[in-house]
Design a protein around this motif. Sequence first.
Motif, PDB file in Angstrom:
ATOM      1  N   GLU A 147      21.453   7.033  27.798  1.00  0.00           N
ATOM      2  CA  GLU A 147      22.497   7.939  28.258  1.00  0.00           C
ATOM      3  C   GLU A 147      23.190   8.535  27.048  1.00  0.00           C
ATOM      4  OE1 GLU A 147      25.443   5.784  30.415  1.00  0.00           O
ATOM      5  OE2 GLU A 147      25.873   4.384  28.793  1.00  0.00           O
ATOM      6  N   GLY A 148      23.909   9.620  27.294  1.00  0.00           N
ATOM      7  CA  GLY A 148      24.657  10.216  26.202  1.00  0.00           C
ATOM      8  C   GLY A 148      24.233  11.646  25.928  1.00  0.00           C
ATOM      9  N   GLY A 149      24.450  12.085  24.705  1.00  0.00           N
ATOM     10  CA  GLY A 149      24.236  13.471  24.316  1.00  0.00           C
ATOM     11  C   GLY A 149      22.778  13.891  24.338  1.00  0.00           C
ATOM     12  N   ALA A 150      22.559  15.156  24.080  1.00  0.00           N
ATOM     13  CA  ALA A 150      21.212  15.719  24.087  1.00  0.00           C
ATOM     14  C   ALA A 150      20.398  15.192  22.909  1.00  0.00           C
ATOM     15  CB  ALA A 150      21.293  17.241  24.032  1.00  0.00           C
ATOM     16  N   GLU A 151      19.084  15.133  23.097  1.00  0.00           N
ATOM     17  CA  GLU A 151      18.204  14.685  22.019  1.00  0.00           C
ATOM     18  C   GLU A 151      18.185  15.711  20.882  1.00  0.00           C
ATOM     19  OE1 GLU A 151      15.965  11.824  21.728  1.00  0.00           O
ATOM     20  OE2 GLU A 151      17.529  11.145  23.065  1.00  0.00           O
ATOM     21  N   VAL A 152      18.131  15.234  19.685  1.00  0.00           N
ATOM     22  CA  VAL A 152      18.062  16.089  18.500  1.00  0.00           C
ATOM     23  C   VAL A 152      16.796  15.735  17.743  1.00  0.00           C
ATOM     24  CG1 VAL A 152      19.174  16.772  16.352  1.00  0.00           C
ATOM     25  CG2 VAL A 152      20.564  16.180  18.342  1.00  0.00           C
ATOM     26  N   SER A 153      16.047  16.727  17.337  1.00  0.00           N
ATOM     27  CA  SER A 153      14.806  16.454  16.617  1.00  0.00           C
ATOM     28  C   SER A 153      14.542  17.597  15.652  1.00  0.00           C
ATOM     29  CB  SER A 153      13.638  16.284  17.600  1.00  0.00           C
ATOM     30  OG  SER A 153      12.466  15.912  16.909  1.00  0.00           O
ATOM     31  N   HIS A 154      13.457  17.466  14.880  1.00  0.00           N
ATOM     32  CA  HIS A 154      13.028  18.565  14.020  1.00  0.00           C
ATOM     33  C   HIS A 154      11.508  18.650  14.084  1.00  0.00           C
ATOM     34  CE1 HIS A 154      11.319  16.205  10.674  1.00  0.00           C
ATOM     35  NE2 HIS A 154      12.322  15.365  10.839  1.00  0.00           N
ATOM     36  N   HIS A 155      10.982  19.736  13.615  1.00  0.00           N
ATOM     37  CA  HIS A 155       9.539  19.975  13.716  1.00  0.00           C
ATOM     38  C   HIS A 155       8.922  20.172  12.330  1.00  0.00           C
ATOM     39  CE1 HIS A 155      10.198  20.396  18.023  1.00  0.00           C
ATOM     40  NE2 HIS A 155      11.178  21.245  17.747  1.00  0.00           N
TER      41      HIS A 155
ATOM     42  N   GLY B 217       9.610  13.514   6.094  1.00  0.00           N
ATOM     43  CA  GLY B 217       9.779  12.333   6.917  1.00  0.00           C
ATOM     44  C   GLY B 217       9.095  12.476   8.260  1.00  0.00           C
ATOM     45  N   VAL B 218       9.520  11.698   9.217  1.00  0.00           N
ATOM     46  CA  VAL B 218       8.976  11.774  10.571  1.00  0.00           C
ATOM     47  C   VAL B 218      10.034  12.336  11.497  1.00  0.00           C
ATOM     48  CG1 VAL B 218       7.317   9.911  10.274  1.00  0.00           C
ATOM     49  CG2 VAL B 218       9.643   9.361  10.978  1.00  0.00           C
ATOM     50  N   ALA B 219       9.585  13.001  12.547  1.00  0.00           N
ATOM     51  CA  ALA B 219      10.517  13.647  13.481  1.00  0.00           C
ATOM     52  C   ALA B 219      10.994  12.635  14.504  1.00  0.00           C
ATOM     53  CB  ALA B 219       9.845  14.822  14.165  1.00  0.00           C
ATOM     54  N   VAL B 220      12.073  11.969  14.208  1.00  0.00           N
ATOM     55  CA  VAL B 220      12.640  10.968  15.113  1.00  0.00           C
ATOM     56  C   VAL B 220      13.767  11.613  15.913  1.00  0.00           C
ATOM     57  CG1 VAL B 220      13.795   8.752  15.284  1.00  0.00           C
ATOM     58  CG2 VAL B 220      12.043   9.108  13.537  1.00  0.00           C
TER      59      VAL B 220
ATOM     60  N   ALA C  37       7.823  17.512  10.252  1.00  0.00           N
ATOM     61  CA  ALA C  37       7.068  16.361   9.761  1.00  0.00           C
ATOM     62  C   ALA C  37       5.689  16.741   9.223  1.00  0.00           C
ATOM     63  CB  ALA C  37       6.925  15.314  10.860  1.00  0.00           C
ATOM     64  N   ASN C  38       5.021  17.690   9.849  1.00  0.00           N
ATOM     65  CA  ASN C  38       3.659  18.034   9.463  1.00  0.00           C
ATOM     66  C   ASN C  38       3.570  19.302   8.628  1.00  0.00           C
ATOM     67  OD1 ASN C  38       2.028  15.901  10.712  1.00  0.00           O
ATOM     68  ND2 ASN C  38       2.872  16.706  12.628  1.00  0.00           N
ATOM     69  N   LYS C  39       4.713  19.810   8.183  1.00  0.00           N
ATOM     70  CA  LYS C  39       4.693  21.018   7.364  1.00  0.00           C
ATOM     71  C   LYS C  39       4.309  20.693   5.922  1.00  0.00           C
ATOM     72  CE  LYS C  39       7.994  23.921   9.881  1.00  0.00           C
ATOM     73  NZ  LYS C  39       7.066  25.057  10.078  1.00  0.00           N
ATOM     74  N   ALA C  40       3.538  21.596   5.332  1.00  0.00           N
ATOM     75  CA  ALA C  40       3.175  21.454   3.919  1.00  0.00           C
ATOM     76  C   ALA C  40       4.370  21.805   3.039  1.00  0.00           C
ATOM     77  CB  ALA C  40       1.994  22.357   3.589  1.00  0.00           C
TER      78      ALA C  40
ATOM     79  N   MET D 115       0.847  -1.183   0.000  1.00  0.00           N
ATOM     80  CA  MET D 115       0.000   0.000   0.000  1.00  0.00           C
ATOM     81  C   MET D 115       0.885   1.235   0.000  1.00  0.00           C
ATOM     82  SD  MET D 115      -2.788   1.463   2.761  1.00  0.00           S
ATOM     83  CE  MET D 115      -1.573   2.342   3.757  1.00  0.00           C
ATOM     84  N   LEU D 116       0.603   2.162  -0.896  1.00  0.00           N
ATOM     85  CA  LEU D 116       1.311   3.439  -0.926  1.00  0.00           C
ATOM     86  C   LEU D 116       0.352   4.550  -0.548  1.00  0.00           C
ATOM     87  CD1 LEU D 116       2.826   1.734  -3.408  1.00  0.00           C
ATOM     88  CD2 LEU D 116       3.971   3.930  -3.668  1.00  0.00           C
ATOM     89  N   ASP D 117       0.872   5.545   0.186  1.00  0.00           N
ATOM     90  CA  ASP D 117       0.085   6.744   0.466  1.00  0.00           C
ATOM     91  C   ASP D 117       1.005   7.953   0.423  1.00  0.00           C
ATOM     92  OD1 ASP D 117       0.423   8.111   3.402  1.00  0.00           O
ATOM     93  OD2 ASP D 117       1.045   6.004   3.442  1.00  0.00           O
ATOM     94  N   SER D 118       0.393   9.134   0.342  1.00  0.00           N
ATOM     95  CA  SER D 118       1.168  10.376   0.334  1.00  0.00           C
ATOM     96  C   SER D 118       0.564  11.382   1.305  1.00  0.00           C
ATOM     97  CB  SER D 118       1.226  10.966  -1.081  1.00  0.00           C
ATOM     98  OG  SER D 118      -0.077  11.109  -1.635  1.00  0.00           O
ATOM     99  N   PHE D 119      -0.016  10.864   2.380  1.00  0.00           N
ATOM    100  CA  PHE D 119      -0.582  11.726   3.407  1.00  0.00           C
ATOM    101  C   PHE D 119       0.518  12.230   4.344  1.00  0.00           C
ATOM    102  CE2 PHE D 119      -4.011   8.522   2.601  1.00  0.00           C
ATOM    103  CZ  PHE D 119      -4.872   9.381   1.918  1.00  0.00           C
ATOM    104  N   ARG D 120       0.185  13.256   5.111  1.00  0.00           N
ATOM    105  CA  ARG D 120       1.121  13.702   6.139  1.00  0.00           C
ATOM    106  C   ARG D 120       1.128  12.675   7.272  1.00  0.00           C
ATOM    107  NH1 ARG D 120       0.504  20.274   6.806  1.00  0.00           N
ATOM    108  NH2 ARG D 120      -0.526  20.663   4.805  1.00  0.00           N
ATOM    109  N   PRO D 121       2.224  12.621   8.022  1.00  0.00           N
ATOM    110  CA  PRO D 121       2.294  11.660   9.134  1.00  0.00           C
ATOM    111  C   PRO D 121       1.104  11.806  10.072  1.00  0.00           C
ATOM    112  CG  PRO D 121       4.444  12.616   8.731  1.00  0.00           C
ATOM    113  CD  PRO D 121       3.485  13.369   7.854  1.00  0.00           C
ATOM    114  N   GLY D 122       0.530  10.693  10.476  1.00  0.00           N
ATOM    115  CA  GLY D 122      -0.597  10.702  11.399  1.00  0.00           C
ATOM    116  C   GLY D 122      -1.943  10.564  10.731  1.00  0.00           C
TER     117      GLY D 122
END
Length: 381
Positions: A149-157, A130-133, A159-162, A95-102
Amino acid sequence: MIDRHVSNHDQMEDCLQGLRVVDLTRNLPGPFATRLLADLGADILKIEPKQGDPARVFGELFAALNHGKTTEKHDFNDPKAIEAIKAHLTHADVMLDSFRPGVLADMGLDAKTLHDINPKLVMVSITGYGVAVSYSEKATYSEDGTCLEGGAEVSHHWANKAGHDINFMAMSGVLDQLKTAQGEQAMPNIQFADLAGGSDTAVIALLAAVFAAQRTGRGRHVVISMTHSLYNHMVMPKVTGKLINRLSGHGLNDTLLPQHDFLGGALPCYRLYQTADHRYMAVGALELKFWQGLCEVLELPALTKIHWQLGILPNMVDSLSAIETLTEIFSTQTLEHWQHVFAATDVCVTPVLSLSEAQAHPLFIHQDEHHATSGWQQVKE
C-alpha cells in the motif's frame, strides 16, 4: 641514488592473501578494482573473451591494470567454457563482472546457480546505471518486495542502456559541476565515474560483503551503479548551494551556478589564481588561520578580516574586492616564482602541476614502473 621505482604496494600485500578473485571485467573500472585488490595480496584470475580485453590495444594501460594477474581466455558462448569458469568459482571468494544486467543469467552464471555450487561466493557487478528497482518512499512493502500500500511505484528504464564515463558523469550531475570560472563546461581527462564511482565503490562493497560472508557463511550479489555512486559523492554541492543562498538572503531553492558555490570559486580564500605565465596557483586557505597566513606572506594586512568565518559572504563587496586584489597580485609573477614563495609556508597554497611535473615530484618518489603509487602507506613501528 634514489630508486624512483620502489613501490609502496608491498607494504600491505599480506592483507588479502588467500582471497581468491575471479575477474570477468574488462576495460577500466573492473580491472582497476582488481588491481587494487592484487596490490593488497589477493589472487586474481582474469578471464577474458577469446578476442581479449579491449584495453589490450592501449598497451601500457593494460599492463598497468593487469600485471601480476593470472589470465585465461574463454569463449563465453561455449557451454564448456562456462563450465570451466564455474569450476574456478567453486573455490573462489569473489567474482566481478561488468556486463549489463541480465547477461550473467543468459550465460548461466546467475546468483542462484553460483550460490548453489558456492554459497559463500560474493558477486559484484559493475554497471552504468544499476538495476531498475521500483519503489515508493511512502509505500509499505512485503518481505519479497511487493508494494502492499502507499504511493505510486517509481522506476527508471536505464538499466540496459549503454554508456561510458562521460555519460555516467553527465547523468549524475557531476559533469555540470565542472565549470570554469567563466561558466564554461569543462571536459575532464580523468575518469571519475569509472574509478571513483566504479572501481573504488566496488572494492568497498566487495570487502564488506566478504567480511559478512566470513561471519555468516552466505555470499550475495551486489550491483554497483557508477552513476548512483557519483551522485552520492556530491554530498557537498547538495548542501553548500543552500548554505550560500541562506547566508546571502536568497531563496533556499534558488539555482546556484557551480562556479558560484561555496567551494566552486565564490570564496577569495578557496579558488584558482592565474599566474603571469598563464599557469595556476591553487589557494585552499579555507580556515581563517590559513587565510591570515596567506595575507601575511603576500603583505596584505587589510585583507586578514575578509573571510567567510568572520561573516564576509561571497557576494559582499569586500569579498569581491579581495578576489580582484589576489587575482592582480598572482598575475604579476610566474608559477615558479610563487612556488618558491609558498614552498616554506603552511597556508594551503600549491602550484597546479602538470602530469609530468607530478610524476617528477618527490611526493611520488615511490611510484612503480607503471607510474602507480598506492594511496596507503603502512607506518613502521
